[in-house]
Design a protein around this motif. Structure first.
Motif, PDB file in Angstrom:
ATOM      1  N   ILE A 119       0.842  -1.202   0.000  1.00  0.00           N
ATOM      2  CA  ILE A 119       0.000   0.000   0.000  1.00  0.00           C
ATOM      3  C   ILE A 119       0.878   1.254   0.000  1.00  0.00           C
ATOM      4  O   ILE A 119       0.641   2.205  -0.738  1.00  0.00           O
ATOM      5  CB  ILE A 119      -0.961   0.003   1.209  1.00  0.00           C
ATOM      6  CG1 ILE A 119      -1.863  -1.223   1.204  1.00  0.00           C
ATOM      7  CG2 ILE A 119      -1.759   1.295   1.264  1.00  0.00           C
ATOM      8  CD1 ILE A 119      -2.772  -1.347  -0.005  1.00  0.00           C
ATOM      9  N   ASN A 120       1.911   1.259   0.846  1.00  0.00           N
ATOM     10  CA  ASN A 120       2.812   2.407   0.896  1.00  0.00           C
ATOM     11  C   ASN A 120       3.461   2.667  -0.461  1.00  0.00           C
ATOM     12  O   ASN A 120       3.641   3.815  -0.859  1.00  0.00           O
ATOM     13  CB  ASN A 120       3.879   2.211   1.971  1.00  0.00           C
ATOM     14  CG  ASN A 120       4.720   3.444   2.173  1.00  0.00           C
ATOM     15  OD1 ASN A 120       4.256   4.452   2.685  1.00  0.00           O
ATOM     16  ND2 ASN A 120       5.971   3.382   1.750  1.00  0.00           N
ATOM     17  N   LEU A 150      -3.960   9.021   6.519  1.00  0.00           N
ATOM     18  CA  LEU A 150      -5.089   8.135   6.315  1.00  0.00           C
ATOM     19  C   LEU A 150      -5.970   8.664   5.180  1.00  0.00           C
ATOM     20  O   LEU A 150      -6.460   9.796   5.233  1.00  0.00           O
ATOM     21  CB  LEU A 150      -5.891   8.052   7.615  1.00  0.00           C
ATOM     22  CG  LEU A 150      -6.568   6.765   7.967  1.00  0.00           C
ATOM     23  CD1 LEU A 150      -5.632   5.568   7.831  1.00  0.00           C
ATOM     24  CD2 LEU A 150      -7.141   6.825   9.354  1.00  0.00           C
ATOM     25  N   THR A 151      -6.135   7.849   4.159  1.00  0.00           N
ATOM     26  CA  THR A 151      -6.947   8.213   2.994  1.00  0.00           C
ATOM     27  C   THR A 151      -7.891   7.069   2.669  1.00  0.00           C
ATOM     28  O   THR A 151      -7.802   5.979   3.240  1.00  0.00           O
ATOM     29  CB  THR A 151      -6.063   8.479   1.763  1.00  0.00           C
ATOM     30  OG1 THR A 151      -5.545   7.237   1.286  1.00  0.00           O
ATOM     31  CG2 THR A 151      -4.925   9.444   2.060  1.00  0.00           C
ATOM     32  N   GLU A 156      -8.854   0.949   4.785  1.00  0.00           N
ATOM     33  CA  GLU A 156      -9.355  -0.419   4.969  1.00  0.00           C
ATOM     34  C   GLU A 156      -8.244  -1.402   5.367  1.00  0.00           C
ATOM     35  O   GLU A 156      -8.521  -2.513   5.794  1.00  0.00           O
ATOM     36  CB  GLU A 156     -10.088  -0.915   3.734  1.00  0.00           C
ATOM     37  CG  GLU A 156      -9.213  -1.069   2.510  1.00  0.00           C
ATOM     38  CD  GLU A 156     -10.016  -1.371   1.254  1.00  0.00           C
ATOM     39  OE1 GLU A 156      -9.678  -2.363   0.592  1.00  0.00           O
ATOM     40  OE2 GLU A 156     -10.951  -0.618   0.960  1.00  0.00           O
ATOM     41  N   HIS A 157      -6.994  -0.978   5.251  1.00  0.00           N
ATOM     42  CA  HIS A 157      -5.846  -1.813   5.618  1.00  0.00           C
ATOM     43  C   HIS A 157      -5.228  -1.388   6.947  1.00  0.00           C
ATOM     44  O   HIS A 157      -4.130  -1.829   7.289  1.00  0.00           O
ATOM     45  CB  HIS A 157      -4.782  -1.753   4.519  1.00  0.00           C
ATOM     46  CG  HIS A 157      -5.275  -2.194   3.187  1.00  0.00           C
ATOM     47  ND1 HIS A 157      -5.367  -3.518   2.836  1.00  0.00           N
ATOM     48  CD2 HIS A 157      -5.727  -1.480   2.126  1.00  0.00           C
ATOM     49  CE1 HIS A 157      -5.835  -3.607   1.607  1.00  0.00           C
ATOM     50  NE2 HIS A 157      -6.072  -2.392   1.163  1.00  0.00           N
ATOM     51  N   ILE A 162      -1.302  -1.693  11.508  1.00  0.00           N
ATOM     52  CA  ILE A 162      -0.945  -1.622  12.928  1.00  0.00           C
ATOM     53  C   ILE A 162      -0.199  -2.890  13.343  1.00  0.00           C
ATOM     54  O   ILE A 162       0.816  -2.819  14.051  1.00  0.00           O
ATOM     55  CB  ILE A 162      -2.195  -1.369  13.787  1.00  0.00           C
ATOM     56  CG1 ILE A 162      -2.701   0.053  13.525  1.00  0.00           C
ATOM     57  CG2 ILE A 162      -1.902  -1.585  15.272  1.00  0.00           C
ATOM     58  CD1 ILE A 162      -4.055   0.370  14.098  1.00  0.00           C
ATOM     59  N   LEU A 163      -0.643  -4.024  12.894  1.00  0.00           N
ATOM     60  CA  LEU A 163       0.062  -5.276  13.196  1.00  0.00           C
ATOM     61  C   LEU A 163       1.448  -5.285  12.559  1.00  0.00           C
ATOM     62  O   LEU A 163       2.418  -5.743  13.176  1.00  0.00           O
ATOM     63  CB  LEU A 163      -0.752  -6.483  12.710  1.00  0.00           C
ATOM     64  CG  LEU A 163      -2.031  -6.755  13.491  1.00  0.00           C
ATOM     65  CD1 LEU A 163      -2.850  -7.853  12.806  1.00  0.00           C
ATOM     66  CD2 LEU A 163      -1.722  -7.130  14.932  1.00  0.00           C
ATOM     67  N   PHE A 164       1.548  -4.774  11.342  1.00  0.00           N
ATOM     68  CA  PHE A 164       2.840  -4.666  10.660  1.00  0.00           C
ATOM     69  C   PHE A 164       3.799  -3.807  11.494  1.00  0.00           C
ATOM     70  O   PHE A 164       4.936  -4.208  11.758  1.00  0.00           O
ATOM     71  CB  PHE A 164       2.644  -4.073   9.263  1.00  0.00           C
ATOM     72  CG  PHE A 164       3.905  -3.727   8.547  1.00  0.00           C
ATOM     73  CD1 PHE A 164       4.694  -4.707   7.965  1.00  0.00           C
ATOM     74  CD2 PHE A 164       4.306  -2.404   8.436  1.00  0.00           C
ATOM     75  CE1 PHE A 164       5.868  -4.384   7.301  1.00  0.00           C
ATOM     76  CE2 PHE A 164       5.474  -2.067   7.769  1.00  0.00           C
ATOM     77  CZ  PHE A 164       6.261  -3.061   7.196  1.00  0.00           C
ATOM     78  N   CYS A 165       3.345  -2.635  11.925  1.00  0.00           N
ATOM     79  CA  CYS A 165       4.187  -1.742  12.726  1.00  0.00           C
ATOM     80  C   CYS A 165       4.584  -2.399  14.039  1.00  0.00           C
ATOM     81  O   CYS A 165       5.707  -2.218  14.523  1.00  0.00           O
ATOM     82  CB  CYS A 165       3.469  -0.421  12.993  1.00  0.00           C
ATOM     83  SG  CYS A 165       3.332   0.642  11.545  1.00  0.00           S
ATOM     84  N   GLY A 166       3.674  -3.185  14.607  1.00  0.00           N
ATOM     85  CA  GLY A 166       3.954  -3.873  15.855  1.00  0.00           C
ATOM     86  C   GLY A 166       5.047  -4.921  15.746  1.00  0.00           C
ATOM     87  O   GLY A 166       5.603  -5.358  16.750  1.00  0.00           O
ATOM     88  N   SER A 167       5.390  -5.303  14.517  1.00  0.00           N
ATOM     89  CA  SER A 167       6.452  -6.295  14.331  1.00  0.00           C
ATOM     90  C   SER A 167       7.852  -5.690  14.435  1.00  0.00           C
ATOM     91  O   SER A 167       8.838  -6.422  14.408  1.00  0.00           O
ATOM     92  CB  SER A 167       6.281  -7.000  12.972  1.00  0.00           C
ATOM     93  OG  SER A 167       6.588  -6.126  11.904  1.00  0.00           O
TER      94      SER A 167
END
Length: 181
Positions: A119-120, A150-151, A156-157, A162-167
């Motif tokens: 997405i990024n 946020l757009t 929707e992702h 958030i889970l990705f960043c938490g890794s």
């Protein structure tokens, strides 16, 4: 002007990315702040007594002007101004030397990242390098804040993001920056 305690220095309009929503459009203006302008702004708002001034180093991509960042920090140290610095970066130009400098000078680090890598890359690009920088920060034990614009394209992702960043053990805070049509 004594009541102003937050200052943003737009170090450059230039950027190495072309975010879909950005008002600088990849830095087409290509204007850079001079050291003299930065010093004048700091002299106007900073003091060696009283409240601490917070200065955010921003852009375009501020790390394109890393030499200016080093000069600004040296100037503030010489003047003994009470300033707390932060930088908002896309993290694609960070390397160990820059990260160690920012950490040593206690400059708060904010990274712009608009979603999981796929997405990024649609929103702004540079995901591979950002992920590399997040791993490097973790290895060095340095924390960062993440700001996601946020757009409709990434909302929707958000849970997956958030889970990705938490890794990453380097991510301490996730800020949501809402964009309006």
């Amino acid at each position: 002007m004594d009541h102003i305690r937050f200052l943003v220095l737009l170090l450059t309009e230039r950027c190495n990315l072309y975010c879909k929503y950005c008002y600088l459009n990849g830095g087409e203006g290509k204007k850079d702040m001079t050291f003299e302008v930065a010093a004048e702004a700091l002299d106007l708002f900073a003091s060696s007594e009283g409240e601490t001034l917070t200065v955010e180093l921003a852009g375009g991509e501020p790390t394109l002007m890393f030499g200016l960042i080093e000069r600004i920090i040296a100037y503030v140290e010489e003047k003994r101004y009470k300033i707390r610095f932060a930088i908002q970066t896309n993290a694609t130009l960070l390397d160990e030397e820059k990260i160690r400098f920012l950490s040593a000078k206690r400059i708060g680090l904010g990274i712009s990242l608009d979603g999981i890598p796929k997405i990024n890359d649609i929103m702004r690009g540079g995901s591979r390098k950002v992920v590399s920088s997040l791993h490097l920060l973790g290895r060095l034990g340095i924390g960062t804040n993440i700001t996601v614009v946020l757009t409709k394209d990434n909302v929707e992702h958000l849970a997956e993001f958030i889970l990705f960043c938490g890794s990453f053990n380097s991510v301490r805070v996730i800020n949501l920056d809402l964009i309006s049509p």
